[in-house]
Each structure stands twice: as C-alpha cells, then as structure tokens.
Motif scaffolding. Structure first.
Motif, PDB file in Angstrom:
ATOM      1  N   GLN A  17       6.317  46.527 -19.710  1.00  0.00           N
ATOM      2  CA  GLN A  17       6.918  47.001 -20.949  1.00  0.00           C
ATOM      3  C   GLN A  17       7.432  45.791 -21.732  1.00  0.00           C
ATOM      4  N   ASP A  18       7.437  45.930 -23.039  1.00  0.00           N
ATOM      5  CA  ASP A  18       7.970  44.873 -23.898  1.00  0.00           C
ATOM      6  C   ASP A  18       9.490  45.062 -23.953  1.00  0.00           C
ATOM      7  N   LYS A  19      10.124  44.721 -22.843  1.00  0.00           N
ATOM      8  CA  LYS A  19      11.558  44.944 -22.685  1.00  0.00           C
ATOM      9  C   LYS A  19      12.121  43.780 -21.863  1.00  0.00           C
ATOM     10  N   PRO A  20      13.162  43.126 -22.371  1.00  0.00           N
ATOM     11  CA  PRO A  20      13.718  42.007 -21.596  1.00  0.00           C
ATOM     12  C   PRO A  20      14.325  42.478 -20.279  1.00  0.00           C
ATOM     13  N   VAL A  21      14.338  41.586 -19.322  1.00  0.00           N
ATOM     14  CA  VAL A  21      14.954  41.872 -18.019  1.00  0.00           C
ATOM     15  C   VAL A  21      16.350  41.247 -18.033  1.00  0.00           C
ATOM     16  N   GLU A  22      17.317  42.044 -17.649  1.00  0.00           N
ATOM     17  CA  GLU A  22      18.697  41.590 -17.631  1.00  0.00           C
ATOM     18  C   GLU A  22      18.860  40.441 -16.639  1.00  0.00           C
ATOM     19  N   ARG A  23      19.644  39.438 -17.037  1.00  0.00           N
ATOM     20  CA  ARG A  23      19.892  38.285 -16.161  1.00  0.00           C
ATOM     21  C   ARG A  23      20.526  38.718 -14.838  1.00  0.00           C
ATOM     22  N   GLU A  24      21.355  39.756 -14.871  1.00  0.00           N
ATOM     23  CA  GLU A  24      21.974  40.225 -13.620  1.00  0.00           C
ATOM     24  C   GLU A  24      20.906  40.645 -12.613  1.00  0.00           C
ATOM     25  N   VAL A  49      13.333  30.016 -13.521  1.00  0.00           N
ATOM     26  CA  VAL A  49      13.189  31.289 -14.228  1.00  0.00           C
ATOM     27  C   VAL A  49      12.804  30.976 -15.671  1.00  0.00           C
ATOM     28  N   ILE A  50      11.689  31.534 -16.084  1.00  0.00           N
ATOM     29  CA  ILE A  50      11.174  31.310 -17.438  1.00  0.00           C
ATOM     30  C   ILE A  50      11.277  32.642 -18.175  1.00  0.00           C
ATOM     31  N   ASP A  51      12.352  32.776 -18.971  1.00  0.00           N
ATOM     32  CA  ASP A  51      12.529  34.022 -19.710  1.00  0.00           C
ATOM     33  C   ASP A  51      12.703  33.811 -21.208  1.00  0.00           C
ATOM     34  N   ASP A  52      12.734  32.574 -21.660  1.00  0.00           N
ATOM     35  CA  ASP A  52      12.760  32.289 -23.086  1.00  0.00           C
ATOM     36  C   ASP A  52      11.323  32.412 -23.604  1.00  0.00           C
ATOM     37  N   PRO A  53      11.074  33.300 -24.561  1.00  0.00           N
ATOM     38  CA  PRO A  53       9.700  33.532 -25.022  1.00  0.00           C
ATOM     39  C   PRO A  53       8.970  32.267 -25.480  1.00  0.00           C
ATOM     40  N   LYS A  54       9.659  31.368 -26.163  1.00  0.00           N
ATOM     41  CA  LYS A  54       8.995  30.156 -26.647  1.00  0.00           C
ATOM     42  C   LYS A  54       8.648  29.224 -25.495  1.00  0.00           C
ATOM     43  N   VAL A  55       9.541  29.076 -24.542  1.00  0.00           N
ATOM     44  CA  VAL A  55       9.263  28.240 -23.367  1.00  0.00           C
ATOM     45  C   VAL A  55       8.126  28.862 -22.562  1.00  0.00           C
ATOM     46  N   LYS A  56       8.175  30.185 -22.402  1.00  0.00           N
ATOM     47  CA  LYS A  56       7.137  30.872 -21.628  1.00  0.00           C
ATOM     48  C   LYS A  56       5.771  30.715 -22.287  1.00  0.00           C
ATOM     49  N   GLU A  57       5.721  30.839 -23.589  1.00  0.00           N
ATOM     50  CA  GLU A  57       4.447  30.676 -24.308  1.00  0.00           C
ATOM     51  C   GLU A  57       3.874  29.271 -24.105  1.00  0.00           C
ATOM     52  N   ALA A  58       4.708  28.264 -24.270  1.00  0.00           N
ATOM     53  CA  ALA A  58       4.248  26.878 -24.091  1.00  0.00           C
ATOM     54  C   ALA A  58       3.834  26.619 -22.641  1.00  0.00           C
ATOM     55  N   PHE A  59       4.611  27.138 -21.704  1.00  0.00           N
ATOM     56  CA  PHE A  59       4.282  26.972 -20.287  1.00  0.00           C
ATOM     57  C   PHE A  59       2.948  27.632 -19.954  1.00  0.00           C
ATOM     58  N   TRP A  73      -3.081  37.126 -18.441  1.00  0.00           N
ATOM     59  CA  TRP A  73      -2.350  38.385 -18.599  1.00  0.00           C
ATOM     60  C   TRP A  73      -0.857  38.200 -18.318  1.00  0.00           C
ATOM     61  N   ALA A  74      -0.520  37.229 -17.459  1.00  0.00           N
ATOM     62  CA  ALA A  74       0.865  37.044 -17.034  1.00  0.00           C
ATOM     63  C   ALA A  74       1.775  36.583 -18.169  1.00  0.00           C
ATOM     64  N   GLU A  75       1.199  36.023 -19.226  1.00  0.00           N
ATOM     65  CA  GLU A  75       2.043  35.565 -20.338  1.00  0.00           C
ATOM     66  C   GLU A  75       2.738  36.729 -21.035  1.00  0.00           C
ATOM     67  N   LYS A  76       2.261  37.940 -20.816  1.00  0.00           N
ATOM     68  CA  LYS A  76       2.901  39.112 -21.417  1.00  0.00           C
ATOM     69  C   LYS A  76       4.059  39.642 -20.578  1.00  0.00           C
ATOM     70  N   ALA A  77       4.237  39.123 -19.377  1.00  0.00           N
ATOM     71  CA  ALA A  77       5.389  39.518 -18.558  1.00  0.00           C
ATOM     72  C   ALA A  77       6.651  38.964 -19.208  1.00  0.00           C
ATOM     73  N   PRO A  78       7.732  39.728 -19.236  1.00  0.00           N
ATOM     74  CA  PRO A  78       8.968  39.221 -19.824  1.00  0.00           C
ATOM     75  C   PRO A  78       9.530  37.986 -19.111  1.00  0.00           C
ATOM     76  N   ILE A 153       5.714  34.106  -9.973  1.00  0.00           N
ATOM     77  CA  ILE A 153       5.906  35.549  -9.829  1.00  0.00           C
ATOM     78  C   ILE A 153       6.191  36.087 -11.226  1.00  0.00           C
ATOM     79  N   SER A 154       5.354  37.028 -11.664  1.00  0.00           N
ATOM     80  CA  SER A 154       5.638  37.702 -12.930  1.00  0.00           C
ATOM     81  C   SER A 154       6.632  38.816 -12.631  1.00  0.00           C
ATOM     82  N   LEU A 155       7.492  39.107 -13.610  1.00  0.00           N
ATOM     83  CA  LEU A 155       8.583  40.053 -13.382  1.00  0.00           C
ATOM     84  C   LEU A 155       8.865  40.811 -14.662  1.00  0.00           C
ATOM     85  N   GLY A 156       9.040  42.104 -14.551  1.00  0.00           N
ATOM     86  CA  GLY A 156       9.393  42.909 -15.713  1.00  0.00           C
ATOM     87  C   GLY A 156       9.393  44.384 -15.366  1.00  0.00           C
ATOM     88  N   TYR A 157       9.701  45.184 -16.363  1.00  0.00           N
ATOM     89  CA  TYR A 157       9.650  46.634 -16.187  1.00  0.00           C
ATOM     90  C   TYR A 157       8.192  47.071 -16.256  1.00  0.00           C
TER      91      TYR A 157
END
Length: 180
Positions: A17-24, A49-59, A73-78, A153-157
């Motif tokens: 899902q296009d939904k951020p994952v809480e840091r907690e 942990v790569i959760d900043d969209p701009k950093v994730k895109e460049a990575f 496909w993993a670049e779409k993981a939050p 490891i990709s992670l998200g809802y």
C-alpha cells in the motif's frame, strides 16, 4: 499473534500500500532482530533503514541496476532495510575457519528472520531480497572496507495476500538417528 501462526501465515510480499510505516513499528522490527542469538555473541549486523522517499529512489537506482533490474519492484515498498554484515568477532572467525562455515551469515539470517516475523505480527509485509547490486549499494552508503550489504528486506503494509508456496512433506525432511 501466536508464533506458530506467524510462521504458518507469513508470506513474501512484493506489493505494498502507498502508506508510510510508523517508525515505532520499524523500531520494533529492528529490536526483534537485535535480540537474536549469534555465534560467540558477536552480533555481526547493522541495519540501515531507508524510509526517506528521495534516498530510497536514489538507492534503488544503484541497487537494482543492470541485471538486478528484475528486483525493481522493491522501490515501491515504503521501507527498505539493508542488512549490513561484518565478519564477526575474532573467536567466531576462528570458528568460521575450522568449520568452513560463515557463521556471521547464519547469525544475520537468524536476526532477519526475527525481523520479518515481528513485522508480520505487526501487520506488515516483507520480502527478503538477495538479488541486488551489492557493490553499488555499498558505495551508495560509503560503507567501510569489510562491511557488506548481504541483502535487503522490503517492508510495508501489504497490498496483496500471496498464497502459500509448496513445501516438502514433513516425512521428506526429517529422519531420526540415521540419514534417510
């Protein structure tokens, strides 16, 4: 969730899902990994942990370039979590040498399994990714010599509910007191 339920129902998720994952929740997953056992208590891991969209895109442009494009496909993981290894303590490296086993990889595998099971328990999906350009990924983060990104490891809802994959029967994988 009972542990056996997590083991029975956890699947590799590749659509999120296009939904951020809480840091907690991310921190709870990392904490589960931190508590994993390791050879000689060497704890040979670090997680980026790569959760900043701009950093994730460049990575992702680096990590999934060329022949590794099939993992794009993993670049779409939050969130992506890079599992960085080191060779472990001196005593565990001696064990590696004599047993011809890279215990730091076993240890990292245990830690990452703790992480993905905790994620599932928290309602998050994951996928363990080994197909990446490690050299470019390591340069991206300017890792010191001797450190390696073994996998991500990709992670998200989850935005999908993958079916269970076939497994061997119990009888095919176990024998008692002899090898059959």
């Amino acid at each position: 969730m009972e542990l056996i339920d997590a083991i029975n129902t956890r699947r590799s998720v590749r659509k999120y899902q296009d939904k951020p994952v809480e840091r907690e929740k991310i921190n709870a997953c990392i904490e589960a990994a931190r508590l994993a056992p390791s050879a000689c208590n060497s704890q040979p891991w670090h997680f980026i942990v790569i959760d900043d969209p701009k950093v994730k895109e460049a990575f992702c442009k680096e990590a999934f370039s060329g022949v590794y494009n099939m993992t794009k496909w993993a670049e779409k993981a939050p969130v992506l979590i890079a599992a960085v290894s080191d060779k472990g303590s001196f005593t565990s490296r001696i064990g590696n040498f004599f047993r011809r086993t890279e215990f730091y990889l076993v240890d990292q595998g245990i830690a990452c399994e703790h992480l993905v099971l905790r994620a599932w328990d928290l309602g998050l999906g994951t996928c363990w990714i080994g197909w990446l350009n490690s050299d470019k990924a390591e340069k991206f983060f300017k890792l010191p010599k001797g450190k390696k990104i073994e996998h991500l490891i990709s992670l998200g809802y989850p935005a999908e509910e993958p079916n269970a994959r076939p497994r061997q029967t119990f009888e095919n994988i176990v024998s008692y007191n002899e090898y059959k």
